[in-house]
Design a protein around this motif. Structure first.
Motif, PDB file in Angstrom:
ATOM      1  N   ASN A  82       0.825  -1.204   0.000  1.00  0.00           N
ATOM      2  CA  ASN A  82       0.000   0.000   0.000  1.00  0.00           C
ATOM      3  C   ASN A  82       0.863   1.259   0.000  1.00  0.00           C
ATOM      4  O   ASN A  82       0.544   2.250  -0.678  1.00  0.00           O
ATOM      5  N   LEU A  83       1.971   1.226   0.733  1.00  0.00           N
ATOM      6  CA  LEU A  83       2.881   2.366   0.747  1.00  0.00           C
ATOM      7  C   LEU A  83       3.471   2.641  -0.636  1.00  0.00           C
ATOM      8  O   LEU A  83       3.836   3.780  -0.953  1.00  0.00           O
ATOM      9  N   ASN A  84       3.558   1.609  -1.460  1.00  0.00           N
ATOM     10  CA  ASN A  84       4.150   1.770  -2.795  1.00  0.00           C
ATOM     11  C   ASN A  84       3.127   2.232  -3.838  1.00  0.00           C
ATOM     12  O   ASN A  84       3.514   2.561  -4.961  1.00  0.00           O
ATOM     13  N   GLU A  85       1.864   2.295  -3.476  1.00  0.00           N
ATOM     14  CA  GLU A  85       0.835   2.667  -4.454  1.00  0.00           C
ATOM     15  C   GLU A  85       1.042   4.063  -5.055  1.00  0.00           C
ATOM     16  O   GLU A  85       0.814   4.264  -6.255  1.00  0.00           O
TER      17      GLU A  85
ATOM     18  N   ALA B  94      -5.104   4.961  -7.351  1.00  0.00           N
ATOM     19  CA  ALA B  94      -5.400   5.974  -6.337  1.00  0.00           C
ATOM     20  C   ALA B  94      -6.585   5.532  -5.477  1.00  0.00           C
ATOM     21  O   ALA B  94      -6.591   5.752  -4.253  1.00  0.00           O
ATOM     22  N   SER B  95      -7.563   4.902  -6.112  1.00  0.00           N
ATOM     23  CA  SER B  95      -8.725   4.397  -5.367  1.00  0.00           C
ATOM     24  C   SER B  95      -8.300   3.308  -4.390  1.00  0.00           C
ATOM     25  O   SER B  95      -8.758   3.261  -3.243  1.00  0.00           O
ATOM     26  N   ARG B  96      -7.419   2.415  -4.852  1.00  0.00           N
ATOM     27  CA  ARG B  96      -6.913   1.360  -3.971  1.00  0.00           C
ATOM     28  C   ARG B  96      -6.205   1.967  -2.760  1.00  0.00           C
ATOM     29  O   ARG B  96      -6.429   1.546  -1.623  1.00  0.00           O
ATOM     30  N   PHE B  97      -5.353   2.946  -3.024  1.00  0.00           N
ATOM     31  CA  PHE B  97      -4.578   3.547  -1.946  1.00  0.00           C
ATOM     32  C   PHE B  97      -5.496   4.198  -0.911  1.00  0.00           C
ATOM     33  O   PHE B  97      -5.323   4.012   0.299  1.00  0.00           O
ATOM     34  N   GLY B  98      -6.477   4.955  -1.366  1.00  0.00           N
ATOM     35  CA  GLY B  98      -7.394   5.613  -0.450  1.00  0.00           C
ATOM     36  C   GLY B  98      -8.227   4.621   0.343  1.00  0.00           C
ATOM     37  O   GLY B  98      -8.372   4.746   1.570  1.00  0.00           O
ATOM     38  N   LEU B  99      -8.765   3.610  -0.344  1.00  0.00           N
ATOM     39  CA  LEU B  99      -9.632   2.631   0.316  1.00  0.00           C
ATOM     40  C   LEU B  99      -8.848   1.802   1.330  1.00  0.00           C
ATOM     41  O   LEU B  99      -9.289   1.612   2.478  1.00  0.00           O
TER      42      LEU B  99
ATOM     43  N   ASP C 198       1.196  -2.944 -10.862  1.00  0.00           N
ATOM     44  CA  ASP C 198       2.569  -2.873 -10.356  1.00  0.00           C
ATOM     45  C   ASP C 198       3.483  -2.376 -11.476  1.00  0.00           C
ATOM     46  O   ASP C 198       3.554  -2.997 -12.543  1.00  0.00           O
ATOM     47  N   THR C 199       4.122  -1.264 -11.245  1.00  0.00           N
ATOM     48  CA  THR C 199       5.054  -0.721 -12.229  1.00  0.00           C
ATOM     49  C   THR C 199       6.054   0.182 -11.513  1.00  0.00           C
ATOM     50  O   THR C 199       5.937   0.422 -10.313  1.00  0.00           O
ATOM     51  N   ASP C 200       7.034   0.668 -12.241  1.00  0.00           N
ATOM     52  CA  ASP C 200       8.073   1.512 -11.646  1.00  0.00           C
ATOM     53  C   ASP C 200       8.660   2.407 -12.733  1.00  0.00           C
ATOM     54  O   ASP C 200       8.280   2.302 -13.906  1.00  0.00           O
TER      55      ASP C 200
ATOM     56  N   PRO D 276       5.736   7.479   0.026  1.00  0.00           N
ATOM     57  CA  PRO D 276       5.348   8.198   1.251  1.00  0.00           C
ATOM     58  C   PRO D 276       6.458   8.329   2.280  1.00  0.00           C
ATOM     59  O   PRO D 276       6.485   9.314   3.028  1.00  0.00           O
ATOM     60  N   THR D 277       7.381   7.365   2.355  1.00  0.00           N
ATOM     61  CA  THR D 277       8.456   7.488   3.339  1.00  0.00           C
ATOM     62  C   THR D 277       9.363   8.676   3.035  1.00  0.00           C
ATOM     63  O   THR D 277      10.078   9.152   3.926  1.00  0.00           O
ATOM     64  N   TYR D 278       9.331   9.151   1.791  1.00  0.00           N
ATOM     65  CA  TYR D 278      10.132  10.332   1.438  1.00  0.00           C
ATOM     66  C   TYR D 278       9.394  11.621   1.793  1.00  0.00           C
ATOM     67  O   TYR D 278      10.018  12.648   2.025  1.00  0.00           O
ATOM     68  N   TRP D 279       8.065  11.549   1.840  1.00  0.00           N
ATOM     69  CA  TRP D 279       7.292  12.749   2.146  1.00  0.00           C
ATOM     70  C   TRP D 279       7.465  13.183   3.595  1.00  0.00           C
ATOM     71  O   TRP D 279       7.429  14.382   3.898  1.00  0.00           O
TER      72      TRP D 279
END
Length: 240
Positions: free
Chosen positions: A77-80, A100-105, A127-129, A169-172
């Motif tokens: 989830n953190l990687n979304e 974005a919907s997955r991350f919020g939910l 899943d991508t990068d 998010p860990t960078y934010w």
């Protein structure tokens, strides 16, 4: 941290040495740094046998499967946001909206991502990068590389790893990024990835004549599959 700062000059010196001692077969396999890569591969294998695998197995023995699944869900989830940013850059707004919907939910209803309620709601995980984003827009992978502790990569994908830090998010959160908390996160992430790859590692040990070459082939095939450009990689060595 000091070792990480010294890694850059050491790797550059090693690349220069490897370029001068490359076999023709390595050049054909787009692995001009094979001598250095094999040295790093051996280092990674030794580190895994001595430290990483035992810690991962201890974690697996101490934490129930339900707890490990919750940790894995939270890490994904953190990687979304990383996936979301790359989907936008790849011109896939529909998939980006779903991510974005997955991350919020999962963040709100799934208690910070511990529970994957989005999948239960039939919102599939993408899943991508950034390495794949560059490949999507035609950037070649460049020479094969083996990174200390991180394993198989390429010039393109190594650069992609660096860029993908920024939407994570860990960078934010400065209290995470600038404290020991980031190392706790990385340790948990590394343990989880090691457990996911355990069957692959065991298969290589059992069946591969040359685990280095086999892992190189598997890595390239997986990246090609992710890009939709799968092909047969004929870089396995010839044996009489």
């Amino acid at each position: 941290m000091r070792q990480l700062r010294l890694a850059g000059p050491v790797v550059l010196a090693g690349l220069a040495l490897a370029a001068c001692t490359t076999r023709p077969e390595s050049l054909q396999a787009n692995d001009p740094f094979e001598p250095l890569n094999r040295a790093v591969f051996s280092f990674n294998a030794a580190a895994d046998e001595a430290v990483i695998a035992p810690v991962a197995y201890a974690y697996r023995g101490a934490v129930p499967r339900t707890g490990r699944l919750g940790v894995r869900n939270a890490l994904r989830n953190l990687n979304e946001p990383v996936v979301f940013a790359n989907l936008l850059l790849q011109g896939r707004p529909g998939d980006a909206f779903a991510t974005a919907s997955r991350f919020g939910l999962n963040t709100i209803v799934g208690v910070g991502g511990l529970f994957d309620v989005a999948s239960e709601a039939n919102i599939a995980r993408r899943d991508t990068d950034f390495g794949l984003t560059l490949g999507h827009w035609g950037v070649e992978s460049g020479p094969y590389m083996v990174l200390p502790f991180l394993g198989p990569s390429s010039v393109r994908d190594t650069f992609g790893r660096f860029v993908d830090r920024y939407p994570h998010p860990t960078y934010w959160v400065e209290d995470v990024r600038e404290t020991e908390a980031i190392w706790v996160y990385r340790a948990i992430y590394a343990i989880d990835v090691r457990l996911q790859l355990d069957e692959t590692f065991q298969s290589l040990e059992r069946s591969a004549i040359d685990p280095y070459v086999q892992l190189r082939s598997v890595y390239r095939q997986n990246r090609a599959n992710a890009l939709g450009t799968a092909q047969d990689f004929n870089d396995l060595p010839d044996f009489d």
